[in-house]
Scaffold this active site. Sequence first.
Site, short mmCIF file in Angstrom:
data_model
loop_
_atom_site.label_atom_id
_atom_site.label_comp_id
_atom_site.label_asym_id
_atom_site.label_seq_id
_atom_site.Cartn_x
_atom_site.Cartn_y
_atom_site.Cartn_z
N GLU A 103 0.80 -1.07 -0.06
CA GLU A 103 -0.10 -0.05 -0.04
C GLU A 103 0.81 1.23 -0.09
O GLU A 103 2.21 1.20 0.48
CB GLU A 103 -1.03 -0.14 1.28
N ASP A 107 -4.02 6.20 6.02
CA ASP A 107 -4.25 7.28 6.55
C ASP A 107 -5.24 6.94 7.62
O ASP A 107 -4.76 6.83 8.65
CB ASP A 107 -4.91 7.99 5.22
P1 IMP Z 1 -7.49 5.31 4.10
O1 IMP Z 1 -8.37 4.20 3.73
O2 IMP Z 1 -7.86 6.44 4.81
O3 IMP Z 1 -6.15 4.59 4.92
O4 IMP Z 1 -6.84 5.76 2.95
C1 IMP Z 1 -5.80 5.25 2.00
C2 IMP Z 1 -5.81 5.98 0.76
O5 IMP Z 1 -6.09 7.27 0.80
C3 IMP Z 1 -4.49 5.86 0.01
O6 IMP Z 1 -4.26 4.46 -0.25
C4 IMP Z 1 -4.44 6.91 -0.85
O7 IMP Z 1 -4.68 6.61 -2.37
C5 IMP Z 1 -5.38 8.04 -0.37
N1 IMP Z 1 -4.49 9.05 0.67
C6 IMP Z 1 -4.27 9.08 1.84
N2 IMP Z 1 -3.53 10.12 2.49
C7 IMP Z 1 -3.14 10.55 1.30
C8 IMP Z 1 -1.90 11.72 0.88
O8 IMP Z 1 -1.65 12.27 1.83
N3 IMP Z 1 -1.79 11.97 -0.39
C9 IMP Z 1 -2.56 11.32 -1.42
N4 IMP Z 1 -3.36 10.27 -1.12
C10 IMP Z 1 -3.56 9.90 0.11
#
Ligand code: IMP
Length: 180
Positions: A103, A107
Amino acid sequence: MTQAIIVHDKQFVPYISSEEIEKQVSRLAREIERDYAGKRPLFIAILNGAFMFASDLFKHLEIEAEICFIKLASYKGTKSTGKVITAIGLDEELYKRHVIILEDIVDTGKTLHEFLPQLDHNHPSSLKIAALLNKPDSQIYDVKVDYLGFTIPNKFVLGYGLDYDGLGRNLDSIYQLTEE
Ligand code: IMP
């Protein structure tokens, strides 16, 4: 790598150099080699963001390993289930395989939290996560990253596969959004 850049309407400043990324990706490859020698792990890289990380990590590996790529799609479900994440393109047999998810960034952790149970369902021998970046301050769902490149603060980043509204993925280093 000293110049600020503008992508769409926002300014970003250099944050992690390509040399630092290369060093950490190489370290992760050594750790994975140590843990998976003789196990022929199957990497599952999550598109789009992880393509560059996956490619570089895989090049560094000197053990037998396989890789495949999937894309995750979120659908609006019923009010009670909320968003459901399904994998597009996962046609590998995972039963009794040693699986490592690749991954780009964790986030909130929602993506992996919802996706991992789908893989567990196939009864792999083991299931681990390798992520280039982790933002622990924004994590809501409990996701354990087993192989991690960098811990970063809760600020938007782009480059090295990560985009801002479609742009920035081609940058070979990582930039951070300027304070607004
Ligand atoms: P999560 O489900 O909130 O953990 O988000 C994961 C996905 O959000 C990652 O695979 C990224 O595609 C996108 N993402 C999260 N933070 C960032 C960032 O700072 N820059 C660009 N994409 C992000």
